[in-house]
Write an enzyme that holds these catalytic residues in place. Structure first.
Site, mmCIF file in Angstrom:
data_model
loop_
_atom_site.group_PDB
_atom_site.id
_atom_site.type_symbol
_atom_site.label_atom_id
_atom_site.label_comp_id
_atom_site.label_asym_id
_atom_site.label_seq_id
_atom_site.Cartn_x
_atom_site.Cartn_y
_atom_site.Cartn_z
ATOM 1 N N ALA A 3 8.125 -34.088 16.181
ATOM 2 C CA ALA A 3 9.511 -34.119 16.648
ATOM 3 C C ALA A 3 10.081 -32.712 16.591
ATOM 4 C CB ALA A 3 10.328 -35.084 15.795
ATOM 5 N N LYS A 22 6.002 -36.112 5.832
ATOM 6 C CA LYS A 22 6.847 -35.406 6.791
ATOM 7 C C LYS A 22 7.013 -33.965 6.329
ATOM 8 C CE LYS A 22 11.322 -35.801 9.168
ATOM 9 N NZ LYS A 22 12.516 -36.663 9.363
ATOM 10 N N ASP A 157 20.389 -42.170 14.354
ATOM 11 C CA ASP A 157 19.325 -41.679 15.246
ATOM 12 C C ASP A 157 18.443 -42.862 15.642
ATOM 13 O OD1 ASP A 157 17.875 -39.892 16.718
ATOM 14 O OD2 ASP A 157 16.770 -39.045 15.033
#
Length: 312
Positions: A3, A22, A157
């Site tokens: 992303a 992440k 989001d």
């Protein structure tokens, strides 16, 4: 997965547990800061060139999105947001977030439970799991309502890649970098706005804007009501799956060019989230209307929780 601000890699702990790791992109904080510094300059320049646009409070809009976006580059803060969201739904068995491995989480690395599920918009796989699409829409609508109105703390989001359905039919939310908050007074305004628009009580919509301090004293309530009726009726009268309250709110705000309507930048993040939520609902079921599904919940919330002496 990859992303704009981070990448996510699959991993395995020594215990054998599958995890998702992440990791922030290098120098992403400085890049974001430079972008928003430019947006602040651009919004200020726009107001100088077009003074009438000041009522839209563009610099304040930029500030809202900057503060939420810059939070994305602190993964420990994201973990805290996820933990808060999980706590709000601790007794709600059909919604959860992945387990957070705090001992393996820093500002630049977030370690989570690996979720074995399917994206909420992958209808074929959802049907193969013998899950009801209509029940899924109703569940997702209820979760959205609880976040926005009950808690005033919502996932901002909501693209399909951030919402999974596990084997038990529970919805699992991912990525808590962008979250929104609303004060009780703001939630009441939005709840009443939603109900009055759906019921076509346009004069009450005008009064609601006035009571909330969004209208100047020189605004004709009768004329504004007719303008709201002209904008709202074609949208509200559409087939059930094509009604977009998010777009309707945007249309009403455009009347600020003609009337003295004071824009509220704090609602910008929610409006963006509403657009995304409506889009997901239509992808899953084109005939679904999440707002009519949540209308009874909103009415119940107003009845049970509104206290004129507790507006903050």
């Amino acid at each position: 997965a990859t992303a704009s601000v981070a990448q996510v890699h699959e991993g395995t702990l020594l215990s054998g547990e599958r995890i998702a790791i992440k990791i922030l992109r290098p120098n992403i904080e400085n890049l974001l800061f430079k972008d928003f510094k430019f947006f602040f300059w651009l919004s200020g320049l726009t107001e100088i060139i077009y003074p009438k646009i000041k009522k839209f409070k563009l610099p304040e809009m930029v500030r809202v999105f900057a503060s939420t976006s810059l939070n994305e580059v602190d993964l420990k803060l994201e973990a805290a947001y996820g933990s808060e969201l999980n706590s709000n739904f601790i007794n709600f068995k059909k919604f959860r977030i992945p387990k957070i491995y705090w001992e393996l989480t820093t500002k630049k690395i977030l370690t989570l439970e690996y979720i074995n599920g399917v994206r909420i918009d992958d209808i074929n796989k959802i049907k193969k799991k013998n899950l009801s699409v209509n029940k899924l829409i109703k569940l997702a609508s209820e979760i959205f309502f609880l976040q926005v109105f009950r808690d005033g703390f919502f996932h901002a989001d909501l693209h399909p890649g951030n919402i999974f359905v596990d084997d038990a039919g529970a919805i699992v939310a991912l990525d808590f970098g962008i979250m929104g908050r609303l004060a009780n007074q703001d939630r009441k305004f939005l709840a009443e706005l939603l109900i009055n628009l759906l019921e076509k009580n346009f004069s009450k919509v005008t009064k609601l804007h006035y009571d909330f301090g969004m209208l100047g004293d020189n605004v004709s309530h009768e004329l504004l009501t007719q303008e709201i009726r002209a904008i709202s009726t074609p949208i509200i009268d559409k087939p059930i799956g094509r009604i977009s309250l998010a777009n309707l709110m945007g249309e009403i705000l455009t009347l600020s060019n003609k009337f003295d309507i004071r824009i509220q930048p704090k609602f910008a993040l929610l409006q963006k989230t509403m657009v995304m939520a409506e889009g997901i609902a239509r992808q899953i079921n084109p005939d679904a209307n999440m707002w009519k599904l949540t209308k009874p919940l909103v009415e119940k919330w107003i009845k049970e929780n509104y206290d004129p002496f507790n507006t903050f």
